[in-house]
Design a protein around this motif. Structure first.
Motif, PDB file in Angstrom:
ATOM      1  N   LEU A 223       0.825  -1.375  -0.076  1.00 47.98           N
ATOM      2  CA  LEU A 223      -0.023  -0.171   0.182  1.00 47.98           C
ATOM      3  C   LEU A 223       0.936   1.163  -0.042  1.00 47.98           C
ATOM      4  N   GLY A 224       1.998   1.271   0.809  1.00 50.61           N
ATOM      5  CA  GLY A 224       2.864   2.536   0.848  1.00 50.61           C
ATOM      6  C   GLY A 224       3.290   2.796  -0.528  1.00 50.61           C
ATOM      7  N   ALA A 225       3.780   1.540  -1.371  1.00 50.45           N
ATOM      8  CA  ALA A 225       4.472   1.779  -2.632  1.00 50.45           C
ATOM      9  C   ALA A 225       3.381   2.607  -3.779  1.00 50.45           C
ATOM     10  N   LEU A 226       2.292   1.956  -3.666  1.00 52.20           N
ATOM     11  CA  LEU A 226       1.140   2.467  -4.459  1.00 52.20           C
ATOM     12  C   LEU A 226       0.769   3.754  -4.117  1.00 52.20           C
ATOM     13  N   ALA A 227       0.908   4.180  -2.742  1.00 55.94           N
ATOM     14  CA  ALA A 227       0.314   5.606  -2.238  1.00 55.94           C
ATOM     15  C   ALA A 227       1.506   6.434  -2.590  1.00 55.94           C
ATOM     16  N   CYS A 228       2.672   6.010  -2.584  1.00 58.72           N
ATOM     17  CA  CYS A 228       3.677   6.974  -3.021  1.00 58.72           C
ATOM     18  C   CYS A 228       3.645   7.161  -4.479  1.00 58.72           C
ATOM     19  N   GLY A 275      -2.204   9.982  -1.903  1.00 55.28           N
ATOM     20  CA  GLY A 275      -2.230   8.688  -0.938  1.00 55.28           C
ATOM     21  C   GLY A 275      -3.327   8.357  -0.159  1.00 55.28           C
ATOM     22  N   ALA A 276      -3.955   9.327   0.412  1.00 59.36           N
ATOM     23  CA  ALA A 276      -5.239   9.086   1.179  1.00 59.36           C
ATOM     24  C   ALA A 276      -6.205   8.356   0.271  1.00 59.36           C
ATOM     25  N   PHE A 277      -6.507   8.837  -0.853  1.00 62.86           N
ATOM     26  CA  PHE A 277      -7.378   8.075  -1.683  1.00 62.86           C
ATOM     27  C   PHE A 277      -7.162   6.648  -2.037  1.00 62.86           C
ATOM     28  N   PRO A 298      -8.452  -2.324  14.307  1.00 60.59           N
ATOM     29  CA  PRO A 298      -9.104  -1.207  13.750  1.00 60.59           C
ATOM     30  C   PRO A 298      -8.241  -0.988  12.178  1.00 60.59           C
ATOM     31  N   GLN A 299      -9.087  -1.001  11.230  1.00 61.08           N
ATOM     32  CA  GLN A 299      -8.494  -0.786   9.938  1.00 61.08           C
ATOM     33  C   GLN A 299      -8.611   0.801   9.364  1.00 61.08           C
ATOM     34  N   TRP A 300      -8.955   1.660   9.920  1.00 60.91           N
ATOM     35  CA  TRP A 300      -9.209   3.007   9.745  1.00 60.91           C
ATOM     36  C   TRP A 300      -7.573   3.626   9.511  1.00 60.91           C
ATOM     37  N   PRO A 301      -6.681   3.353  10.339  1.00 59.18           N
ATOM     38  CA  PRO A 301      -5.403   3.731  10.127  1.00 59.18           C
ATOM     39  C   PRO A 301      -4.831   3.570   8.800  1.00 59.18           C
ATOM     40  N   ILE A 302      -5.550   2.738   7.972  1.00 57.42           N
ATOM     41  CA  ILE A 302      -5.066   2.544   6.581  1.00 57.42           C
ATOM     42  C   ILE A 302      -5.014   3.605   5.790  1.00 57.42           C
ATOM     43  N   ILE A 303      -6.158   4.712   6.026  1.00 60.81           N
ATOM     44  CA  ILE A 303      -6.177   5.828   5.200  1.00 60.81           C
ATOM     45  C   ILE A 303      -5.014   6.906   5.753  1.00 60.81           C
ATOM     46  N   GLY A 306      -1.922   5.853   4.239  1.00 61.24           N
ATOM     47  CA  GLY A 306      -1.936   6.050   2.688  1.00 61.24           C
ATOM     48  C   GLY A 306      -1.182   7.519   2.485  1.00 61.24           C
ATOM     49  N   GLY A 307      -2.029   8.374   3.315  1.00 59.92           N
ATOM     50  CA  GLY A 307      -2.041   9.954   2.962  1.00 59.92           C
ATOM     51  C   GLY A 307      -0.421  10.020   3.414  1.00 59.92           C
ATOM     52  N   SER A 308       0.024   9.560   4.668  1.00 56.45           N
ATOM     53  CA  SER A 308       1.488   9.621   4.986  1.00 56.45           C
ATOM     54  C   SER A 308       2.367   9.266   4.119  1.00 56.45           C
ATOM     55  N   ALA A 309       2.127   8.062   3.382  1.00 56.54           N
ATOM     56  CA  ALA A 309       3.063   7.569   2.500  1.00 56.54           C
ATOM     57  C   ALA A 309       2.926   8.293   1.066  1.00 56.54           C
ATOM     58  N   GLY A 310       1.867   8.921   0.451  1.00 59.39           N
ATOM     59  CA  GLY A 310       1.790   9.693  -0.382  1.00 59.39           C
ATOM     60  C   GLY A 310       2.630  10.922  -0.264  1.00 59.39           C
ATOM     61  N   LEU A 311       2.283  11.809   1.050  1.00 60.66           N
ATOM     62  CA  LEU A 311       3.074  13.064   1.105  1.00 60.66           C
ATOM     63  C   LEU A 311       4.914  12.614   1.193  1.00 60.66           C
TER      64      LEU A 311
END
Length: 381
Positions: A223-228, A275-277, A298-303, A306-311
């Motif tokens: 997920l981090g690679a894709l969000a990046c 990344g969050a998207f 909980p799974q909400w930290p995934i969002i 993703g945003g952190s990985a994108g930034l």
């Protein structure tokens, strides 16, 4: 019976001597039509080029059939290996026939549509089909994340393309991505998906470090690679159009739009949203396909992840672009170029890496580092 040579007949394209011979053999009623040599040669040239185009189309068709057949054989081997492994080891889930069929048909439809829309060229469509199959057969959440990245990137690349043509000297019509770009963006996720299947087998699992440490680490790496990649694409495609004059990330000096390593506030916010998207797509897929979420973390930290990985991925990409990717201003065209020319004035960077290598390196760094950091903050189930 006298015959007369009419306009548009087959003899119109013959040389004068040949037409004369035929006329003499058939009778005096023939009317000789003598065409200029340029017309005759152009007619034969058009026929020659048409035949070449036909051969190229035929070759492409045969090549597509062969490649598709090979991919189907490879996908079948995945199924056979999965069934064999599940039989001998017992702990791995086999690939169901429906998952195998879905993993073939859906990526094929998406790659074909991308090729028709000029989002992918021929090689890019084949590469996208391979990456799409691996991600889909491994985990549906992987597939939806990759799909959202591809759709949004393609749409944003075509957004305000007339403006981008005046800024980017290497802009392609439709934003066509070749196989190199596809594998630089999707190669790391595809490799991680293969490792995920070896470790856990195909199927969806919740991200929970307390119960599935290795598999959760691989899921967040992918997920981090894709969000990046999504964050970098969103920042580039949005920030260059509506952002203010960018500043070089290493010196914070103002640079022309399109300079590698130039950042804007709009671009950074866009990378966070991109990344969050992708993280949102992964999160929604988890809610749909995972059954035991009620007893998991909980799974909400995934969002947020993703945003952190994108930034962070966009920042790393910008730093590499400012230091290891050449940027120069071509006075003749009035554009920023990525290679040295006689008319180009150096702005920043050295000609060490190209844009594809920078994207690949950034995604590898995020995939390796960010999941380990997330492990310390992830809530336990």
């Amino acid at each position: 019976m006298a015959l007369r040579l009419q306009r548009g007949s087959a003899l119109m394209g013959l040389p004068c001597r040949l037409a004369g011979l035929i006329r003499g053999s058939l009778g005096r009623g023939w009317k000789s039509i003598c065409l200029p040599k340029k017309v005759i040669s152009s007619g034969f040239s058009m026929l020659f080029y048409s035949w070449n185009d036909f051969n190229k189309d035929y070759f492409k068709m045969i090549t597509n059939i062969i490649i598709l057949s090979i991919l189907i054989c490879i996908s079948l081997s995945f199924w056979i290996v999965s069934m064999t492994a599940s039989t001998y080891y017992g702990s791995l889930r086999p690939i169901s026939p429906w998952r195998w069929l879905f993993s073939i048909l859906i990526p094929l439809i998406i790659a074909s549509r991308g090729f028709r829309k000029k989002s992918l060229d021929h090689g890019g469509a084949i590469g996208g089909l391979i990456v799409g199959f691996i991600l889909t057969v491994a985990n549906y959440s992987f597939f939806t994340s990759m799909l959202m990245f591809f759709i949004t990137s393609s749409k944003l690349t075509k957004w305000k393309r007339e403006v981008k043509k005046q800024i980017d000297s290497e802009y392609k019509e439709g934003g066509q991505r070749n196989w190199v770009q596809v594998f630089c963006n999707g190669g790391v996720p595809a490799e991680l998906a293969l490792l995920y299947m070896i470790e856990n087998g195909p199927g969806e699992i919740p991200v929970d470090f307390s119960k599935q440490y290795t598999a959760s680490w691989m899921c967040l790496s992918l997920l981090g690679a894709l969000a990046c990649c999504a964050g970098d694409t969103w920042a580039s495609e949005i920030g260059t159009v509506i952002g203010h004059e960018p500043r070089l990330i290493t010196t914070w000096k103002k640079v022309p739009v399109g300079t590698n390593g130039g950042v804007t506030l709009v671009g950074l916010i866009s990378s966070l949203l991109g990344g969050a998207f992708v993280g949102m797509a992964y999160f929604i897929s988890q809610l749909i396909f995972v059954n035991d979420l009620d007893i998991s973390a909980p799974q909400w930290p995934i969002i947020v992840f993703g945003g952190s990985a994108g930034l962070l991925g966009s920042i790393i990409d910008s730093y590499l672009g400012a230091t290891m990717q050449y940027s120069g201003f071509d006075k003749r065209t009035g554009m920023v170029v990525n290679h040295q020319t006689e008319n180009a004035t150096h702005i920043s960077g050295k000609p060490i890496l190209d844009n594809n290598a920078v994207n690949l390196f950034s995604s590898v760094v995020i995939a390796l580092l960010l999941p380990g950091i997330a492990w310390g903050f992830w809530p336990r189930g």
